[in-house]
Write an enzyme that holds these catalytic residues in place. Sequence first.
Site, PDB file in Angstrom:
ATOM      1  N   ASN A  40       0.830  -1.198   0.000  1.00 29.20           N
ATOM      2  CA  ASN A  40       0.000   0.000   0.000  1.00 29.20           C
ATOM      3  C   ASN A  40       0.864   1.248   0.000  1.00 29.20           C
ATOM      4  OD1 ASN A  40      -2.112  -1.775   0.146  1.00 29.20           O
ATOM      5  ND2 ASN A  40      -2.405  -1.535   2.347  1.00 29.20           N
ATOM      6  N   HIS A  72       5.877  -0.566  -2.680  1.00 28.70           N
ATOM      7  CA  HIS A  72       5.431   0.101  -3.907  1.00 28.70           C
ATOM      8  C   HIS A  72       5.514   1.617  -3.808  1.00 28.70           C
ATOM      9  CE1 HIS A  72       3.021  -3.757  -5.009  1.00 28.70           C
ATOM     10  NE2 HIS A  72       4.327  -3.876  -5.202  1.00 28.70           N
ATOM     11  N   ASN A 119      -8.339 -12.567   4.950  1.00 29.38           N
ATOM     12  CA  ASN A 119      -8.948 -12.003   3.751  1.00 29.38           C
ATOM     13  C   ASN A 119     -10.378 -12.530   3.681  1.00 29.38           C
ATOM     14  OD1 ASN A 119      -9.685 -11.402   1.036  1.00 29.38           O
ATOM     15  ND2 ASN A 119      -7.521 -11.344   0.467  1.00 29.38           N
ATOM     16  N   SER A 149      -4.569  -9.746  -2.860  1.00 30.90           N
ATOM     17  CA  SER A 149      -4.981 -10.822  -3.778  1.00 30.90           C
ATOM     18  C   SER A 149      -3.791 -11.709  -4.130  1.00 30.90           C
ATOM     19  CB  SER A 149      -5.581 -10.201  -5.048  1.00 30.90           C
ATOM     20  OG  SER A 149      -4.632  -9.304  -5.626  1.00 30.90           O
TER      21      SER A 149
HETATM   22  P1  OAD Z   1      -6.141  -6.035  -4.660  1.00 34.63           P
HETATM   23  O1  OAD Z   1      -7.207  -5.044  -4.910  1.00 34.63           O
HETATM   24  O2  OAD Z   1      -5.587  -6.870  -5.792  1.00 34.63           O
HETATM   25  O3  OAD Z   1      -6.605  -7.091  -3.544  1.00 34.63           O
HETATM   26  C1  OAD Z   1      -7.204  -6.627  -2.352  1.00 34.63           C
HETATM   27  C2  OAD Z   1      -7.530  -7.851  -1.523  1.00 34.63           C
HETATM   28  O4  OAD Z   1      -8.064  -7.396  -0.294  1.00 34.63           O
HETATM   29  C3  OAD Z   1      -8.566  -8.761  -2.174  1.00 34.63           C
HETATM   30  O5  OAD Z   1      -8.122 -10.100  -2.079  1.00 34.63           O
HETATM   31  C4  OAD Z   1      -9.823  -8.532  -1.311  1.00 34.63           C
HETATM   32  O6  OAD Z   1     -10.577  -9.720  -1.183  1.00 34.63           O
HETATM   33  C5  OAD Z   1      -9.193  -8.194   0.021  1.00 34.63           C
HETATM   34  N1  OAD Z   1     -10.054  -7.415   0.913  1.00 34.63           N
HETATM   35  C6  OAD Z   1     -11.077  -6.606   0.589  1.00 34.63           C
HETATM   36  N2  OAD Z   1     -11.593  -6.053   1.712  1.00 34.63           N
HETATM   37  C7  OAD Z   1     -10.856  -6.514   2.758  1.00 34.63           C
HETATM   38  C8  OAD Z   1     -10.877  -6.310   4.170  1.00 34.63           C
HETATM   39  N3  OAD Z   1     -11.793  -5.514   4.734  1.00 34.63           N
HETATM   40  N4  OAD Z   1      -9.957  -6.955   4.947  1.00 34.63           N
HETATM   41  C9  OAD Z   1      -9.038  -7.776   4.372  1.00 34.63           C
HETATM   42  N5  OAD Z   1      -8.961  -8.012   3.039  1.00 34.63           N
HETATM   43  C10 OAD Z   1      -9.862  -7.389   2.252  1.00 34.63           C
HETATM   44  O7  OAD Z   1      -4.948  -5.241  -3.958  1.00 34.63           O
HETATM   45  P2  OAD Z   1      -3.495  -5.736  -3.706  1.00 34.63           P
HETATM   46  O8  OAD Z   1      -3.424  -7.219  -3.519  1.00 34.63           O
HETATM   47  O9  OAD Z   1      -2.912  -4.895  -2.635  1.00 34.63           O
HETATM   48  O10 OAD Z   1       0.692  -2.422  -7.186  1.00 34.63           O
HETATM   49  O11 OAD Z   1      -2.757  -5.356  -5.088  1.00 34.63           O
HETATM   50  C11 OAD Z   1      -1.349  -5.535  -5.126  1.00 34.63           C
HETATM   51  C12 OAD Z   1      -0.798  -4.542  -6.074  1.00 34.63           C
HETATM   52  O12 OAD Z   1      -1.450  -4.648  -7.328  1.00 34.63           O
HETATM   53  C13 OAD Z   1      -1.015  -3.101  -5.668  1.00 34.63           C
HETATM   54  O13 OAD Z   1      -0.091  -2.682  -4.686  1.00 34.63           O
HETATM   55  C14 OAD Z   1      -0.720  -2.413  -6.991  1.00 34.63           C
HETATM   56  C15 OAD Z   1      -1.360  -3.371  -7.974  1.00 34.63           C
HETATM   57  O14 OAD Z   1      -0.543  -3.582  -9.081  1.00 34.63           O
HETATM   58  C16 OAD Z   1       1.232  -1.277  -7.727  1.00 34.63           C
HETATM   59  O15 OAD Z   1       0.547  -0.293  -7.919  1.00 34.63           O
HETATM   60  C17 OAD Z   1       2.668  -1.373  -8.041  1.00 34.63           C
END
Ligand code: OAD
Length: 258
Positions: free
Chosen positions: A103, A120, A222, A198
């Site tokens: 984040n 990031h 998650n 994710s």
């Molecule tokens: P995503 O949007 O891909 O995934 C968010 C995850 O959080 C999903 O698996 C949701 O199910 C989960 N989620 C939603 N609400 C939640 C809650 N209240 N508590 C816990 N989990 C919850 O975001 P990231 O995995 O962070 O990189 O994405 C990784 C990277 O992809 C980002 O940092 C970005 C993007 O490319 C860059 O910008 C370099």
Amino acid sequence: MIDWVEETAQALEGARRVVVLTGAGMSQDSGIPTFRDALTGLWARYNPEDLATESAFRRNPAIVFGWYLWRWQLARRAKPHAGYWVLPSLDRVYEELVIATQNVDGLHRRVGSRTVVELHGSLDSFRCLDCAHPYDARRLARVRVPEDGAVEPPLCDECKSPIRPGIVWFGEPVPTDALARGCQAAEMCDGMLVVGTSALVYPAADLPTVALAAGVPVIEINPDRTALSSRATVSWRERAKVALPALAQRIRSGVSAR
Ligand code: OAD
């Protein structure tokens, strides 16, 4: 009925060096949309992958800069939820607690977590697109993002190139020092929490794999299944703001009972 708090606390029993890998889901309950949530409002017609690249910035600097300015202002207004606030209390329980976050909203730093690795980059940091000279974000505090989202980026004091956000764009490497710190923490840890990601984006998504390969317990928090769920030691279907306070209370009570 599985007692997920107990399952997780037992998986972490005896751990001394813990890594918490967080993703956008960690900030969902602080009002910051996850990365793959549909973009809202004026950004709805854009796909993040289309905005978060250097070529998009060079092609349309005002829209890309406006988006990051809007995200930065949103992050500055966001209030870290209870799941954020309990993490610093675990700093005192473990020999080492490293927060490795994907984040860019700065909320882990906001609550005072001692060791935060921002894989990031950060919305708080801006720099020159060409000479990398830093630009003080406070100069942007009163810039308003208009209805059409376009904000011409300021120019570098040194070379007059446009100022860009200090965020890792698609196609760019993760900062080497952050990646090295994150990888070292994953290699040295004896417990890992993976919260709100994710687990699709590398190299961050490699960190749980490194831990699992070393036989280290990896607990996923998650509400939805992810690419990690089938491999995780414990896959806890819960929101970060609910799971983390419950887990922290159980861990602290377990420590005081010793
Ligand atoms: P995503 O949007 O891909 O995934 C968010 C995850 O959080 C999903 O698996 C949701 O199910 C989960 N989620 C939603 N609400 C939640 C809650 N209240 N508590 C816990 N989990 C919850 O975001 P990231 O995995 O962070 O990189 O994405 C990784 C990277 O992809 C980002 O940092 C970005 C993007 O490319 C860059 O910008 C370099």
